[in-house]
Design a protein around this motif. Structure first.
Motif, PDB file in Angstrom:
ATOM      1  N   THR A 141     -11.079 -42.527   8.007  1.00  0.00           N
ATOM      2  CA  THR A 141     -11.024 -42.336   6.822  1.00  0.00           C
ATOM      3  C   THR A 141     -10.133 -41.218   6.350  1.00  0.00           C
ATOM      4  OG1 THR A 141     -13.166 -43.255   6.876  1.00  0.00           O
ATOM      5  CG2 THR A 141     -12.476 -42.232   4.780  1.00  0.00           C
ATOM      6  N   SER A 142      -9.188 -41.632   5.398  1.00  0.00           N
ATOM      7  CA  SER A 142      -8.532 -40.415   4.952  1.00  0.00           C
ATOM      8  C   SER A 142      -8.779 -40.208   3.276  1.00  0.00           C
ATOM      9  CB  SER A 142      -6.969 -40.688   5.078  1.00  0.00           C
ATOM     10  OG  SER A 142      -6.530 -41.992   4.581  1.00  0.00           O
ATOM     11  N   PRO A 169     -12.950 -33.489   5.361  1.00  0.00           N
ATOM     12  CA  PRO A 169     -13.028 -34.040   6.991  1.00  0.00           C
ATOM     13  C   PRO A 169     -14.444 -34.912   7.071  1.00  0.00           C
ATOM     14  CG  PRO A 169     -13.059 -31.693   6.693  1.00  0.00           C
ATOM     15  CD  PRO A 169     -13.018 -32.300   5.205  1.00  0.00           C
ATOM     16  N   ALA A 170     -14.472 -35.578   8.308  1.00  0.00           N
ATOM     17  CA  ALA A 170     -15.563 -36.316   8.843  1.00  0.00           C
ATOM     18  C   ALA A 170     -16.680 -35.539   8.768  1.00  0.00           C
ATOM     19  CB  ALA A 170     -15.009 -37.048   9.917  1.00  0.00           C
ATOM     20  N   ILE A 199       5.085 -42.113   5.467  1.00  0.00           N
ATOM     21  CA  ILE A 199       3.767 -42.835   5.020  1.00  0.00           C
ATOM     22  C   ILE A 199       2.606 -41.852   5.218  1.00  0.00           C
ATOM     23  CG2 ILE A 199       1.878 -44.137   6.284  1.00  0.00           C
ATOM     24  CD1 ILE A 199       4.199 -45.732   7.800  1.00  0.00           C
ATOM     25  N   SER A 200       2.611 -40.617   6.134  1.00  0.00           N
ATOM     26  CA  SER A 200       1.626 -39.755   6.422  1.00  0.00           C
ATOM     27  C   SER A 200       1.648 -38.551   5.461  1.00  0.00           C
ATOM     28  CB  SER A 200       1.536 -39.379   7.564  1.00  0.00           C
ATOM     29  OG  SER A 200       2.406 -38.586   7.978  1.00  0.00           O
ATOM     30  N   ALA A 201       2.722 -37.918   4.828  1.00  0.00           N
ATOM     31  CA  ALA A 201       3.352 -36.947   4.275  1.00  0.00           C
ATOM     32  C   ALA A 201       2.561 -35.640   5.045  1.00  0.00           C
ATOM     33  CB  ALA A 201       2.656 -36.673   2.902  1.00  0.00           C
ATOM     34  N   GLU A 202       2.437 -35.741   6.406  1.00  0.00           N
ATOM     35  CA  GLU A 202       1.997 -34.721   7.228  1.00  0.00           C
ATOM     36  C   GLU A 202       2.751 -34.475   8.543  1.00  0.00           C
ATOM     37  OE1 GLU A 202      -1.834 -32.724   6.293  1.00  0.00           O
ATOM     38  OE2 GLU A 202      -2.622 -34.712   6.351  1.00  0.00           O
ATOM     39  N   MET A 223      -8.086 -38.699  13.009  1.00  0.00           N
ATOM     40  CA  MET A 223      -8.668 -39.749  12.595  1.00  0.00           C
ATOM     41  C   MET A 223      -7.924 -39.870  11.087  1.00  0.00           C
ATOM     42  SD  MET A 223     -10.556 -40.617  14.972  1.00  0.00           S
ATOM     43  CE  MET A 223     -11.751 -41.676  14.080  1.00  0.00           C
ATOM     44  N   PRO A 224      -7.665 -38.722  10.609  1.00  0.00           N
ATOM     45  CA  PRO A 224      -6.811 -38.974   8.923  1.00  0.00           C
ATOM     46  C   PRO A 224      -5.686 -39.706   9.023  1.00  0.00           C
ATOM     47  CG  PRO A 224      -8.051 -36.807   9.332  1.00  0.00           C
ATOM     48  CD  PRO A 224      -8.234 -37.368  10.783  1.00  0.00           C
ATOM     49  N   PRO A 225      -4.739 -39.319  10.098  1.00  0.00           N
ATOM     50  CA  PRO A 225      -3.436 -39.976   9.975  1.00  0.00           C
ATOM     51  C   PRO A 225      -3.707 -41.561  10.207  1.00  0.00           C
ATOM     52  CG  PRO A 225      -3.166 -38.194  11.413  1.00  0.00           C
ATOM     53  CD  PRO A 225      -4.726 -38.221  10.858  1.00  0.00           C
ATOM     54  N   GLY A 226      -4.607 -41.902  11.002  1.00  0.00           N
ATOM     55  CA  GLY A 226      -5.097 -43.309  11.365  1.00  0.00           C
ATOM     56  C   GLY A 226      -5.579 -43.994  10.233  1.00  0.00           C
TER      57      GLY A 226
END
Length: 556
Positions: free
Chosen positions: A79-80, A136-137, A279-282, A415-418
């Motif tokens: 989850t982002s 964060p998770a 896509i990610s901007a990171e 997890m966030p990039p996913g």
């Protein structure tokens, strides 16, 4: 004070507004009539029962009368969640790009520089942008009047340790939990797929998933990245650069698996950095993997999958390697190797304490870590102190502390990039090795459960997958090396690196952060060196620096 809460999609469509007394935004909650349930629970219990939801989810509740916002997300899922507060409005989005359309914000240079040295920072909500934050998770955000609070609500490390006389009992219990996590991930999928590296973790996910699907008369597709220029670029004895043969053994075991072998020859490492950033901007730590990760996600989307499985969390759960020096003195491993017992139990701890006392270890690591930052920047941004602090928290005082580090690392950097990629390509992602049930159970295991009688590590996974995983994989002691031919790929199109360096080194901010001369000299030397002898860590740092340059040019 927050006057409005908006959820923002990539096209900036506002999906919900504050038209009611109680606003509820929800995503992927696995329950019916969620709005009604949450409203009642919020008024009566303060959403306490919301913490019991499993899987990948998030929700936000705004009580307009009390002027209170509560944003909660899953314990550990793909989850982002990003948020921006401006003009008395809380904007929530599953991607950073949308928030950048709301407000242009300055770059977080300290975080960008820190990422060149280590995986994450202590500021868990930071992104590469100063005013955009991540949740964060296992955390929740609470805003009441003018006070904003970020609270962690899930503490798997506090799980009570189990004590069984037979270590096989742990493996049997964990397998049932792991299998159930795979089953839950597959339940709603019509066309599932999985990453398959040929390693212990992803192979375990694929074998369990294939077995479950075979019983239901369904198929599974796998995606495996393989070298384009051969496997001779891994020179370390404990690693190998091509896991193709290992992956093939999985395919031989189950007839309902269709394999996709990705050489990713159509996208170079440099082009991959740009695509990943779009896509990610990171920036990611493993910049040398960006090209094939992008390609894998793209191909999965082109082939119409609605679910992509992974095993990214396995090294912190099912295949956790424990801490050998903490094994009991009478462990069978030490009985057969008394000198090893002295080294692990006496020499090792004394040496570690002495180096820590003299402040030697951290400084040596920092001085020799492959990075291209300006030395004055390291001091100016206090990165040396942050680095020492980061590594001191990784002290292997217990297996739970070590496991916590690995889970926290995945929570922040994997997890966030996913989640962002899954949203971009239109499918869901799940990692059964990182489900909350698997994580909590692994935290309940004693350190010795992760070792075989002969000292073999990752014993839990090897034991629970006996008869379910090909022996070639189950008993393999070496680790695979991702992007093992990355140097050869760069040298195949050297003009792309030349052009990239020419562009980014003209930028003032990049010159402020990076030692441009050192960076250029390294690349010039790499071009005339034997690619088989290249240090993959240094090559990754080169690509990470270029990725940072692309990021600065794109978003400054």
């Amino acid at each position: 004070m927050i006057q409005c809460v908006n959820f923002v999609s990539q096209s900036l469509n506002i999906l919900s507004r504050n038209s009611e007394k109680l606003l509820v935004l929800a995503k992927n909650i696995n329950t019916e009539n969620f709005d009604i349930k949450v409203k009642g629970e919020y008024q009566a219990k303060g959403l306490k029962s919301g913490y019991n939801y499993k899987g990948t989810w998030w929700f936000c509740v705004w009580d307009k009368e009390k002027k209170t916002v509560k944003l909660i997300r899953d314990k550990h899922g793909y989850t982002s969640i990003f948020y921006l507060i401006t003009d008395q409005t809380l904007y929530i989005s599953e991607d950073i790009q949308s928030l950048l359309k709301i407000k242009k914000t300055t770059l977080n240079l300290k975080r960008i520089a820190a990422l060149m040295i280590f995986y994450k920072t202590d500021e868990v909500t930071q992104t590469h942008f100063n005013e955009i934050h991540s949740l964060p998770a296992g955390y929740e955000l609470i805003i009441q009047e003018k006070k904003l609070e970020i609270k962690r609500y899930w503490f798997p490390e506090n799980t009570i340790t189990k004590k069984y006389s037979n270590t096989n009992e742990y493996a049997e219990e964990l397998y049932l939990i792991f299998e159930n996590s795979v089953k839950k991930a597959l339940d709603k999928s019509v066309k599932p797929a999985s990453m398959l590296s040929g390693g212990l973790d992803s192979s375990s996910v694929v074998c369990v998933a294939a077995n479950l699907l075979q019983k239901a008369n369904k198929n599974l597709e796998t995606y495996t990245h393989i070298p384009l220029f051969g496997n001779e670029y891994s020179t370390k004895s404990h690693r190998f650069g091509d896991e193709t043969e290992h992956a093939k053994t999985v395919l031989q075991k189950y007839s309902n698996i269709k394999a996709n072998w990705l050489k990713s020859e159509q996208i170079s490492p440099i082009k991959g950095l740009e695509k990943y950033l779009e896509i990610s901007a990171e920036i990611i730590h493993g910049a040398s993997n960006a090209f094939w990760l992008y390609d894998l996600h793209l191909q999965a989307a082109i082939n119409g999958h609605d679910l992509l499985l992974s095993g990214e969390n396995g090294n912190g759960t099912i295949s956790f390697d424990g801490i050998r020096s903490l094994l009991p003195w009478n462990h069978p491993f030490y009985s057969n190797m008394p000198l090893r017992r002295i080294k692990d139990k006496i020499y090792g701890p004394i040496s570690h304490q002495l180096k820590s006392f003299l402040n030697i270890k951290e400084q040596v690591i920092l001085d020799n870590y492959p990075h291209f930052l300006n030395k004055n920047i390291i001091c100016e941004l206090d990165l040396d102190e942050a680095y020492k602090s980061d590594h001191s928290t990784r002290s292997k005082v217990s297996s739970k502390a070590k496991m916590s580090t690995l889970i926290d690392l995945a929570r922040v950097s994997r997890m966030p990039p996913g989640g962002v990629f899954a949203k971009h390509f239109g499918y869901s992602m799940a990692d059964p090795t990182g489900s909350e049930d698997v994580i909590e159970y692994c935290f309940s295991l004693p350190n010795e459960a992760f070792f075989g009688t002969k000292g073999c590590t990752r014993n839990i996974a090897r034991t629970m997958m006996k008869g379910r995983l090909p022996e070639k994989i189950r008993t393999e002691l070496k680790f695979g090396l991702q992007s093992s031919d990355i140097t050869a790929r760069l040298l195949n199109k050297p003009h792309e690196v030349d052009d990239a360096l020419m562009k980014i080194t003209k930028n003032h901010t990049f010159n402020y952060l990076f030692d441009v001369k050192k960076l250029q000299n390294y690349w010039n030397l790499l071009k005339i060196s034997d690619p088989k002898k290249a240090n993959v860590g240094e090559v990754n740092s080169l690509l990470k620096s270029i990725m940072a340059g692309f990021f600065i040019l794109k978003y400054e």
